[in-house]
Design a protein around this motif. Structure first.
Motif, short mmCIF file in Angstrom:
data_model
loop_
_atom_site.label_atom_id
_atom_site.label_comp_id
_atom_site.label_asym_id
_atom_site.label_seq_id
_atom_site.Cartn_x
_atom_site.Cartn_y
_atom_site.Cartn_z
N ARG A 1 0.81 -1.21 0.00
CA ARG A 1 0.00 0.00 0.00
C ARG A 1 0.85 1.28 0.00
NH1 ARG A 1 -5.21 1.56 1.46
NH2 ARG A 1 -5.74 -0.61 1.88
N PRO A 2 1.90 1.38 0.83
CA PRO A 2 2.71 2.62 0.78
C PRO A 2 3.33 2.84 -0.60
CG PRO A 2 3.18 1.39 2.78
CD PRO A 2 2.36 0.50 1.92
N ILE A 3 3.80 1.78 -1.24
CA ILE A 3 4.38 1.91 -2.57
C ILE A 3 3.31 2.29 -3.59
CG2 ILE A 3 5.73 0.75 -4.35
CD1 ILE A 3 7.22 1.19 -1.76
N ASN A 4 2.11 1.73 -3.42
CA ASN A 4 1.02 2.07 -4.34
C ASN A 4 0.71 3.57 -4.28
OD1 ASN A 4 0.71 -0.61 -5.12
ND2 ASN A 4 -0.80 -1.04 -3.54
N ILE A 5 0.73 4.13 -3.07
CA ILE A 5 0.47 5.56 -2.93
C ILE A 5 1.54 6.37 -3.66
CG2 ILE A 5 0.30 7.46 -1.28
CD1 ILE A 5 -0.83 5.47 0.73
N ILE A 6 2.80 5.99 -3.45
CA ILE A 6 3.90 6.70 -4.10
C ILE A 6 3.78 6.60 -5.62
CG2 ILE A 6 6.40 6.73 -4.42
CD1 ILE A 6 6.66 5.74 -1.53
N VAL A 7 3.51 5.40 -6.12
CA VAL A 7 3.40 5.20 -7.56
C VAL A 7 2.24 6.01 -8.13
CG1 VAL A 7 2.86 3.50 -9.34
CG2 VAL A 7 4.52 2.95 -7.56
N LEU A 8 1.12 6.03 -7.43
CA LEU A 8 -0.03 6.79 -7.92
C LEU A 8 0.29 8.29 -8.00
CD1 LEU A 8 -3.09 6.90 -8.68
CD2 LEU A 8 -3.48 7.46 -6.30
N VAL A 9 0.89 8.81 -6.93
CA VAL A 9 1.23 10.24 -6.92
C VAL A 9 2.21 10.56 -8.04
CG1 VAL A 9 2.34 12.06 -5.60
CG2 VAL A 9 0.75 10.50 -4.47
N ILE A 10 3.22 9.73 -8.22
CA ILE A 10 4.20 9.95 -9.27
C ILE A 10 3.55 9.88 -10.65
CG2 ILE A 10 6.21 8.93 -10.41
CD1 ILE A 10 7.26 8.21 -7.65
N THR A 11 2.65 8.91 -10.84
CA THR A 11 1.98 8.76 -12.13
C THR A 11 1.13 9.98 -12.46
OG1 THR A 11 1.92 6.34 -11.86
CG2 THR A 11 0.41 7.30 -13.46
N VAL A 12 0.38 10.47 -11.48
CA VAL A 12 -0.45 11.65 -11.70
C VAL A 12 0.42 12.86 -12.03
CG1 VAL A 12 -2.04 13.28 -10.61
CG2 VAL A 12 -2.36 10.82 -10.29
N ILE A 13 1.48 13.04 -11.27
CA ILE A 13 2.37 14.19 -11.50
C ILE A 13 3.03 14.09 -12.88
CG2 ILE A 13 4.49 15.31 -10.73
CD1 ILE A 13 3.69 14.60 -7.88
N GLU A 14 3.50 12.89 -13.24
CA GLU A 14 4.14 12.71 -14.54
C GLU A 14 3.18 12.99 -15.67
OE1 GLU A 14 7.25 11.89 -15.62
OE2 GLU A 14 7.95 12.21 -13.58
N ALA A 15 1.92 12.58 -15.50
CA ALA A 15 0.94 12.76 -16.57
C ALA A 15 0.55 14.22 -16.73
CB ALA A 15 -0.30 11.91 -16.29
N LEU A 16 0.47 14.95 -15.65
CA LEU A 16 -0.02 16.32 -15.72
C LEU A 16 1.09 17.34 -15.97
CD1 LEU A 16 -2.69 16.26 -12.88
CD2 LEU A 16 -3.05 16.10 -15.34
N ARG A 17 2.31 17.01 -15.64
CA ARG A 17 3.40 17.96 -15.89
C ARG A 17 4.19 17.61 -17.15
NH1 ARG A 17 8.69 16.73 -14.78
NH2 ARG A 17 9.11 14.70 -13.84
N ALA A 18 3.71 16.63 -17.92
CA ALA A 18 4.41 16.23 -19.15
C ALA A 18 4.62 17.43 -20.05
CB ALA A 18 3.59 15.15 -19.86
N PHE A 19 5.83 17.61 -20.50
CA PHE A 19 6.14 18.78 -21.31
C PHE A 19 7.33 18.54 -22.25
CE2 PHE A 19 8.90 22.50 -21.81
CZ PHE A 19 8.04 23.39 -22.44
N ASP A 20 8.41 18.02 -21.70
CA ASP A 20 9.69 18.01 -22.40
C ASP A 20 9.62 17.30 -23.74
OD1 ASP A 20 9.86 17.57 -19.35
OD2 ASP A 20 11.72 18.66 -19.78
N LEU A 21 9.09 16.08 -23.75
CA LEU A 21 9.15 15.26 -24.95
C LEU A 21 8.33 15.85 -26.09
CD1 LEU A 21 10.51 12.75 -25.93
CD2 LEU A 21 8.57 11.41 -25.15
N VAL A 22 7.11 16.27 -25.80
CA VAL A 22 6.28 16.82 -26.88
C VAL A 22 6.85 18.15 -27.37
CG1 VAL A 22 4.20 15.66 -26.07
CG2 VAL A 22 4.72 17.95 -25.24
N PHE A 23 7.48 18.91 -26.49
CA PHE A 23 8.08 20.17 -26.90
C PHE A 23 9.28 19.92 -27.80
CE2 PHE A 23 10.61 24.04 -26.45
CZ PHE A 23 9.62 25.02 -26.63
N LYS B 1 7.07 21.06 -30.40
CA LYS B 1 6.68 22.18 -29.54
C LYS B 1 5.23 22.07 -29.06
CE LYS B 1 10.05 25.45 -31.33
NZ LYS B 1 10.31 26.80 -31.89
N GLY B 2 4.75 20.84 -28.93
CA GLY B 2 3.42 20.62 -28.38
C GLY B 2 2.29 21.11 -29.27
N ARG B 3 2.43 20.94 -30.56
CA ARG B 3 1.39 21.38 -31.48
C ARG B 3 0.93 20.23 -32.35
NH1 ARG B 3 4.80 26.71 -33.55
NH2 ARG B 3 4.83 27.83 -31.56
#
Length: 317
Positions: free
Chosen positions: A237-259, A263-265
Motif C-alpha cells: 500500500r505505501p508503494i502504491n500511494i507513491i506510484v499513484l502520486v508519481i503517475t499523476v504528476i508525470e501525466a499532468l506535468r508532461a512537457f519536455d518530450l512533446v516540446f 513544440k506541443g502542437r
C-alpha cells in the motif's frame, strides 16, 4: 530513619509510600544553543527554499491569474476574465485537457501494471536479474533530448525504423506529423521510461515483504496468483500511494518530450505546453498563462488529495 535506610532515594526517583517500588522520573533532555542552531539550520534552509521556489511562485501565479499583464506594461486587474476566456474562447484548452487525461489513463492502466509485472518477475531471482533491472531502468536515466532523438529515428516518415520494420516504405506513415497517431507514438516512449521507474519502486517494496506471509499462504493452499493479490499486494500500500502520486504528476506535468518533437502542437497539445506558450511565448500573456497554471495545479492536487484522504480514512478504520 531516612539517614539509615538501605537505599537512598535519588533526586530523580519517587516513592508513593515506604516499601513501594522506586519509580524513575523521565528526564527531559535540555537542548544546548548549538543543538537549536543545528535544528534551525537543517529545517530552516529547506523551508525557506520551499517557500521561495515553490509556494511563493504558486501564490504569485494565483494572484496574477486575475490580471492582464505582459511583464512589461502596467498590470491591469480583470477579475476572472482569464478563466472565462480559457473555458469558452481558447480552442487549444479542451484538447489539451483531453490529451492529459489520455496520458494519465495510459500511464495508470498500461505502463504501471507492466512495471509491477516486471518487478514481480524479477523479484523471483531469475538468472540475469541484475542485467534486466539495469536494462529496463536505463530509459529513466536517459536525457529527454536523447529520447526525442530516438523518437525521430524510430518514427520519422522518411528514414524511421518503424516504417521499415512494418514494410511501409512505399507508403510511409508520418507517425509524428499525423495528429491522429502522434500522441500514441509519444505515449509508447513515455511508457518506456515510466515502466522502469515503477519497476524499481515495486522491487524495493517487494524486498520488504515478509517471506513468512507467503509461506503461510502457500501452506493454506493458495497459489501464486492468490498469494500475490491477497497477501503481497495489500502490503504494498505505501508503494502504491507513491506510484499513484508519481503517475499523476508525470501525466499532468508532461512537457519536455512533446516540446522537443513539435513544440506541443498539431495533436500534441498539453496543459503544461499551453502554460509555457502563454508565459514565455512570442506574445507573453503572464496573467493568462498563470490562470492555466492554476488550473493545472488544482487538477493535480485534486487527484492526489482525494486519493490520500481515502487512504487515510481506511487506515483509521
Amino acid at each position: 530513619m531516612a539517614l539509615f535506610s538501605d537505599r537512598a532515594t535519588r533526586p530523580d526517583e519517587t516513592t508513593d509510600h515506604p516499601g513501594a517500588p522506586v519509580r524513575r522520573r523521565a528526564r527531559r533532555r535540555r537542548f544546548t544553543p548549538r543543538d537549536v542552531a543545528v535544528f534551525a539550520l537543517l529545517l530552516g534552509i529547506p523551508i525557506v527554499l520551499d517557500v521561495v521556489l515553490i509556494w511563493g511562485p504558486t501564490a504569485a501565479s494565483a494572484v496574477l491569474s486575475f490580471s492582464r499583464w505582459d511583464g512589461v506594461s502596467d498590470l491591469v486587474w480583470n477579475h476572472g476574465d482569464n478563466y472565462r476566456q480559457i473555458v469558452q474562447d481558447y480552442p487549444p484548452f479542451w484538447p489539451a485537457v483531453w490529451h492529459n487525461v489520455i496520458w494519465l489513463v495510459f500511464l495508470g492502466l498500461v505502463a504501471t501494471p507492466l512495471g509491477l509485472f516486471l518487478a514481480v518477475l524479477l523479484d523471483k531471482g531469475i538468472r540475469g536479474t541484475r542485467f534486466y533491472q539495469s536494462a529496463i531502468y536505463m530509459p529513466v536515466v536517459l536525457s529527454l533530448a536523447i529520447v526525442g532523438f530516438i523518437a525521430k529515428l524510430v518514427y520519422s516518415r522518411d528514414y524511421g525504423a518503424l516504417n521499415g520494420v512494418l514494410g511501409l516504405t512505399q507508403h510511409p506513415v508520418d507517425w509524428l506529423g499525423d495528429p491522429s497517431k502522434n500522441l500514441w507514438a509519444v505515449l509508447v516512449l513515455v511508457a518506456w521510461r515510466h515502466i522502469g521507474y515503477v519497476m524499481i519502486l515495486y522491487l524495493a517494496g517487494l524486498k520488504a515483504v515478509d517471506p513468512e506471509l507467503k509461506e503461510a499462504a502457500s501452506i493454506d493452499g493458495a497459489n501464486e496468483v492468490q498469494t500475490f493479490f491477497r497477501v503481497t499486494f495489500p502490503t504494498l500500500r505505501p508503494i502504491n500511494i507513491i506510484v499513484l502520486v508519481i503517475t499523476v504528476i508525470e501525466a499532468l506535468r508532461a512537457f519536455d518530450l512533446v516540446f522537443i518533437i513539435n513544440k506541443g502542437r498539431n495533436g500534441l497539445e498539453l496543459l503544461s505546453v499551453l502554460v509555457s506558450a502563454n508565459i514565455v511565448g512570442e506574445a507573453s500573456r503572464i496573467g493568462f498563462g498563470s490562470a492555466l497554471a492554476v488550473i493545472l495545479t488544482v487538477i493535480s492536487l485534486g487527484f492526489v488529495v482525494t486519493y490520500l484522504v481515502q487512504v487515510f480514512r481506511e487506515e483509521k478504520r
